[in-house]
Scaffold this active site. Structure first.
Site, PDB file in Angstrom:
ATOM      1  N   LYS A  58       0.820  -1.213   0.000  1.00 12.30           N
ATOM      2  CA  LYS A  58       0.000   0.000   0.000  1.00 12.30           C
ATOM      3  C   LYS A  58       0.855   1.263   0.000  1.00 12.30           C
ATOM      4  CE  LYS A  58      -4.375  -1.913   1.235  1.00 12.30           C
ATOM      5  NZ  LYS A  58      -4.133  -3.323   1.585  1.00 12.30           N
TER       6      LYS A  58
HETATM    7  C1  PLP Z   1      -4.806  -4.423   1.099  1.00 14.78           C
HETATM    8  C2  PLP Z   1      -4.052  -5.724   1.084  1.00 14.78           C
HETATM    9  C3  PLP Z   1      -4.388  -6.798   0.210  1.00 14.78           C
HETATM   10  C4  PLP Z   1      -5.575  -6.734  -0.702  1.00 14.78           C
HETATM   11  O1  PLP Z   1      -5.380  -5.881  -1.792  1.00 14.78           O
HETATM   12  P1  PLP Z   1      -6.628  -5.368  -2.664  1.00 14.78           P
HETATM   13  O2  PLP Z   1      -6.057  -4.403  -3.617  1.00 14.78           O
HETATM   14  O3  PLP Z   1      -7.608  -4.756  -1.699  1.00 14.78           O
HETATM   15  O4  PLP Z   1      -7.222  -6.574  -3.337  1.00 14.78           O
HETATM   16  C5  PLP Z   1      -3.575  -7.919   0.206  1.00 14.78           C
HETATM   17  N1  PLP Z   1      -2.516  -8.032   1.035  1.00 14.78           N
HETATM   18  C6  PLP Z   1      -2.169  -7.046   1.896  1.00 14.78           C
HETATM   19  C7  PLP Z   1      -0.999  -7.242   2.788  1.00 14.78           C
HETATM   20  C8  PLP Z   1      -2.920  -5.866   1.947  1.00 14.78           C
HETATM   21  O5  PLP Z   1      -2.582  -4.892   2.832  1.00 14.78           O
END
Ligand code: PLP
Length: 428
Positions: A105
């Protein structure tokens, strides 16, 4: 870049306005009106990561940002390595967890912050509700950035102490509010604030949530990087990408990379027990439902908000079922996958382990597989210890935080009280 609504393409927006929070009036989501197909993809993949990113962004956003601005955005936001590690023959992990908060993220949040810093003129208050990873990435991305203040709403006592310290110890322009309630309560509170036009205008309220198109665009870039690194190992065949999915933003970014001309054999949508999408791709109806808690909690989403984008982007269900493979892993399978990966020398977080496990099921002989490793194992020490019998080593970014003071303030689970808090924070 012209964006249109998933529901009615007569509604359109610039990229800058969408990044800054403008929403389609019909309740849909922004998607690019069209994407260019890069005929020189082979040449692009030979470029180094920063040069390729600047070039791709220039082709997509050149009507709204100068080359100079885009170079600066890339240098500032996409400034950490994204290595591709071979986990076993023909199977690779794309390590997206080397940013400041150790989860993928960081890519979207840092890019969004760099874009907003060059797009808004009035002071802004970034308001975000978090169950963990997003809050940390957003807080770090906006920390000490002039003209911005970030308010992180989180459910008191329901995020791990380590996660809490990642966003609640920064201070300066970052305000963490521990809400007496659940994550859903935090989201409802944020929504109530955004719905208050007077408050929004007064504080310059801006959302940084995962449906922001700017976050997705930045994520498309690392799919190109994975292929570039495969080619430098003389693996030229289009790979199969397995994406651990919750809100399906990451997978949506992959489809955008493919639309830009990146050769991809297939995508694998990997979920935990929250399998709304695999159930649909198996041939059932698309049935969103309440989420159930699992060990891979960042993927605990029963009504994925980006699915509308993927459906609009890919066209009819039949062609979607053709492009996407999918499956789900339950918690026992996730723990077993983490154990097997540890035996192969790869310490995985539960989300990455789900992607690897589902990839292995769906990969066909002779194919090259890449699974997206979305967070560092050390963010989930309890799950890792349960799977492997030992806690992961602490990387410096987390070790430094172990004794930092938590600066968050308690917040009543009540809209008017939150609005009062926001107004007083913004007066300081
Ligand atoms: C947010 C997140 C996901 C999921 O990603 P999306 O784009 O919402 O499908 C997977 N793994 C981790 C560690 C995350 O923080």
């Amino acid at each position: 870049m012209k964006l249109v609504s998933t529901r009615d393409t007569r509604h359109s927006s610039t990229f800058r306005a969408a990044a800054a929070g403008a929403q389609p009036p019909d309740g849909g989501l922004w998607i690019p009106a069209s994407l260019p197909r890069f005929e020189d993809m082979d040449a692009l993949l030979v470029l180094p990561w920063p040069a390729r990113n600047a070039e791709v962004l220039h082709r997509l956003l050149g009507d709204e940002f100068s080359r100079h601005e885009l170079d600066a955005i890339v240098a500032e936001a996409l400034d950490f390595p994204i290595p591709l590690a071979e986990v076993e023959p023909g199977v690779f992990a794309l390590e997206l967890f080397h940013g400041p908060t150790l989860a993928f993220k960081d890519v979207g949040a840092r890019f969004l912050a760099a874009v907003l810093a060059r797009s808004v003129t009035e002071p802004r208050t970034i308001l975000t509700a978090t169950s963990g990873d997003t809050g940390a990435a957003v807080a770090h991305a906006f920390w000490k950035r002039a003209g911005f203040r970030a308010v992180i709403l989180y459910p008191a006592g329901r995020v791990s102490p380590r996660q809490e310290r990642q966003f609640a110890c920064l201070g300066a322009n970052i305000h963490a509010l521990a809400v007496e309630g659940s994550f859903d309560d935090c989201q409802a509170l944020a929504k109530a604030c955004f719905a208050d036009a007077g408050l929004s205008a007064e504080l310059g309220l801006t959302s940084a949530n995962s449906i922001n198109i700017a976050r997705l665009l930045a994520q498309a870039l690392y799919y190109l990087e994975a292929s570039a690194q495969l080619r430098s190992r003389d693996l030229a065949d289009p790979p199969v990408f397995a994406v651990p999915s919750g809100n399906f933003g990451n997978l949506c970014a992959g489809l955008m990379a493919q639309a830009l001309g990146l050769p991809v054999k297939a995508f694998v949508a990997a979920t935990n027990a929250n399998d709304t999408v695999p159930a649909f791709l198996d041939g059932g109806a698309y049935t969103p439902r309440p989420s159930v808690p699992t060990l891979s909690n960042a993927m605990d989403v029963g009504a994925p908000s980006n699915w509308e984008r993927i459906a609009a982007f890919a066209g009819d269900p039949t062609s979607l079922r053709r492009t996407l493979r999918s499956d789900r892993f339950n918690d026992d399978q996730t723990l077993a996958a983490m154990r097997e990966l540890a035996a192969l020398g790869f310490e995985a977080c539960p989300h990455s382990a789900v992607a690897w496990g589902v990839l292995k099921r769906r990969l066909r002989p002779g194919e090259t597989g890449v699974f997206l490793a979305t967070a560092h194992a050390a963010k989930f020490p309890d799950v890792v210890a349960r799977a492997t019998g030992r806690e992961p080593a602490l990387p410096p970014a987390l070790a430094d935080l172990e004794h930092a003071a938590v600066l968050s303030k308690p917040q009543a689970n009540e809209g008017e009280s939150l609005k009062k808090t926001l107004r007083s924070l913004c007066r300081d």
